[in-house]
Write a protein that holds these residues in place. Structure first.
Motif, PDB file in Angstrom:
ATOM      1  N   ARG A   1       0.875  -1.168   0.000  1.00  0.00           N
ATOM      2  CA  ARG A   1       0.000   0.000   0.000  1.00  0.00           C
ATOM      3  C   ARG A   1       0.917   1.224   0.000  1.00  0.00           C
ATOM      4  O   ARG A   1       1.831   1.333   0.803  1.00  0.00           O
TER       5      ARG A   1
ATOM      6  N   THR B   1       1.442   5.286   0.206  1.00  0.00           N
ATOM      7  CA  THR B   1       0.898   6.535   0.720  1.00  0.00           C
ATOM      8  C   THR B   1       0.653   7.527  -0.407  1.00  0.00           C
ATOM      9  O   THR B   1      -0.295   8.312  -0.357  1.00  0.00           O
TER      10      THR B   1
ATOM     11  N   SER C   1      -2.830   6.804  -1.481  1.00  0.00           N
ATOM     12  CA  SER C   1      -3.911   6.979  -0.506  1.00  0.00           C
ATOM     13  C   SER C   1      -4.097   8.417  -0.037  1.00  0.00           C
ATOM     14  O   SER C   1      -5.213   8.835   0.228  1.00  0.00           O
TER      15      SER C   1
ATOM     16  N   ASN D   1      -6.909   9.663  -2.498  1.00  0.00           N
ATOM     17  CA  ASN D   1      -7.978   9.016  -1.734  1.00  0.00           C
ATOM     18  C   ASN D   1      -8.211   7.561  -2.145  1.00  0.00           C
ATOM     19  O   ASN D   1      -9.315   7.051  -2.019  1.00  0.00           O
ATOM     20  N   LYS D   2      -7.188   6.887  -2.619  1.00  0.00           N
ATOM     21  CA  LYS D   2      -7.298   5.480  -3.003  1.00  0.00           C
ATOM     22  C   LYS D   2      -6.762   4.620  -1.865  1.00  0.00           C
ATOM     23  O   LYS D   2      -5.796   3.880  -2.014  1.00  0.00           O
ATOM     24  N   HIS D   3      -7.439   4.671  -0.724  1.00  0.00           N
ATOM     25  CA  HIS D   3      -6.946   4.040   0.500  1.00  0.00           C
ATOM     26  C   HIS D   3      -6.851   2.523   0.422  1.00  0.00           C
ATOM     27  O   HIS D   3      -6.038   1.924   1.100  1.00  0.00           O
ATOM     28  N   ASP D   4      -7.697   1.887  -0.372  1.00  0.00           N
ATOM     29  CA  ASP D   4      -7.683   0.429  -0.447  1.00  0.00           C
ATOM     30  C   ASP D   4      -6.850  -0.105  -1.606  1.00  0.00           C
ATOM     31  O   ASP D   4      -6.806  -1.312  -1.822  1.00  0.00           O
TER      32      ASP D   4
END
Length: 189
Positions: A153, A155, A158, A162-165
């Motif tokens: 993942r 940072t 995300s 806003n693509k946290h997943d």
């Protein structure tokens, strides 16, 4: 990419750079939350994000067990890693699976984790680190085939987007492992 200064010189330079960055942001460096921040940031960059530059893959794999391996494929999964994206200077965190077809030498399982650490604790792309792990197994261990699969993942995905997943998956296959879908399935399982 290499690091051009010694660790003590680099740490002092990092402290000054972080101080300058915070000042350029218009922050009060005497605020209780920021006192000591340049020292802490310099320490984490030196000890965590850039420590892989001081590691040598030839030394990591340089004390193998000699003799033909009993297993056709060696796979170690769930190797944790973190890296630092060179595009945004933001961290990524994930796990790796490393596989190799032994030649005449076997590496300790922990050495495979050390190899992942060597290449991810650099200012590097996940894709490049993945390639470097597989290449090192061929070059320094004499593996007949090698592979690396990394899931992380980032940072940089995300926070601004806003693509946290979102999960980034990279893989590299070398030697005989490139032509063996039966063994690739064990790496990608």
């Amino acid at each position: 990419m290499t690091v051009s200064t010694s660790a003590p010189d680099r740490r002092g330079a990092l402290e000054r750079a972080v101080t300058d960055l915070l000042a350029a942001c218009g922050l009060d460096l005497t605020h209780k939350d920021l006192v000591g921040t340049p020292v802490r940031v310099a320490r984490v960059w030196s000890d965590e994000f850039l420590s892989g530059f001081a590691m040598d893959p030839a030394k990591i794999l340089g004390d193998p067990v000699e003799g033909e391996g009993a297993a056709e494929l060696v796979v170690v999964r769930g190797l944790p890693f973190h890296g630092l994206c060179p595009h945004h200077l933001l961290p990524y965190v994930g796990t790796a699976a490393v596989a190799y077809l032994p030649g005449n030498r076997l590496a300790g399982f922990g050495r495979l984790g050390d190899l992942v650490t060597c290449f991810t604790r650099r200012l590097t792309l996940q894709e490049r680190a993945c390639n470097d792990v597989a290449d090192a197994l061929i070059e320094h261990l004499g593996a007949r085939g090698a592979g690396c699969l990394m899931r992380a993942r980032h940072t940089c995905l995300s926070v601004p987007d806003n693509k946290h997943d979102a999960e980034v998956v990279t893989s590299s296959l070398r030697g005989e492992l490139r032509t063996r879908p039966d063994l690739q399935a064990l790496l990608f399982a």
